[in-house]
Scaffold this active site. Structure first.
Site: not given
Ligand code: ITT
Length: 196
Positions: A7, A11-12, A71-72, A155-156, A177
């Site tokens: 990743t 945050g993740k 992936d989220s 993020g959101y 959370k």
């Molecule tokens: P990777 O490097 O892990 O791919 P990414 O930010 O591109 O990171 P994703 O492609 O999975 O991640 O996109 C998920 C989006 O949803 C991304 O904008 C995140 O910030 C948001 N998101 C995912 N989990 C969240 C959470 O727990 N709270 C708030 N926003 C979240």
């Protein structure tokens, strides 16, 4: 089991690190990780894409440990499930977060409260050192707020309201959370799958 996380999202990383602390998964990061260009098809495909990319990069560097990817996304009823897999690029790939959140809130301001529902979803893909792929998912339903609430999380989170506690994910400590979230649920499913 030494496991590298694929990743670029800090945050993740922080959440997953805490979720897996004390579990059989010993989490590491790889500074050389180059994230692949994600598709717009499915969370599962994207999680596997990221995990396989990191596995390949590690193997080239002579490292043969397990890898994990997440992936989220967020799915709004008012957007018929969008932005979904495109959540990271919603409102424009380089748009700053305050503006992205404002755009999302503006989507729900004109709809009745019972159409402000949303779902966070998280798919995790783990590849074991011998190449076995384990895919799990978790989700959580809530509502999109019409104003920012809280500064925790990422993020959101500040616009994702969780009715059972009357707060957004931006208003609660990370540990709380992690108990409730899509990612927490996916992480628990992963540990169960590994134990089985
Ligand atoms: P990777 O490097 O892990 O791919 P990414 O930010 O591109 O990171 P994703 O492609 O999975 O991640 O996109 C998920 C989006 O949803 C991304 O904008 C995140 O910030 C948001 N998101 C995912 N989990 C969240 C959470 O727990 N709270 C708030 N926003 C979240």
């Amino acid at each position: 089991m030494k496991t590298y996380l694929a990743t670029k999202n800090a945050g993740k990383l922080g959440e997953i690190r805490n979720m897996l602390a004390g579990s059989p998964i010993d989490l590491h990061t790889y500074d050389g990780y180059i994230d692949p260009v994600e598709g717009d098809d499915s969370y599962v495909a994207n999680a596997l894409l990221k995990a396989r990319a990191l596995r390949e990069q590690l193997q080239l560097a002579g490292i043969h440990d397990a890898v994990l990817a997440d992936d989220s996304g967020i799915e709004l009823d008012a957007l018929d499930g969008g932005p979904g897999v495109l959540s990271a690029r919603y409102a424009g790939e380089t748009t700053p977060w305050p503006q992205r959140l404002e755009t999302m809130m503006s989507e729900v301001r004109h709809v009745p409260e019972d159409r402000r529902g949303a779902r966070f979803i998280c798919v995790m893909a783990l590849i074991t050192p011998d190449g076995r792929e384990i895919v799990v998912e978790g989700d959580v339903r809530g509502q999109i707020t019409t104003e920012l609430r809280g500064t925790n999380g990422f993020g959101y989170d500040p616009i994702f309201y969780y009715p059972p506690i009357g707060k957004t994910f931006g208003e609660i400590p990370e540990a709380e959370k992690n108990e409730l979230s899509h990612r927490g649920r996916a992480a628990r499913a992963l540990l169960e799958a590994l134990a089985a």
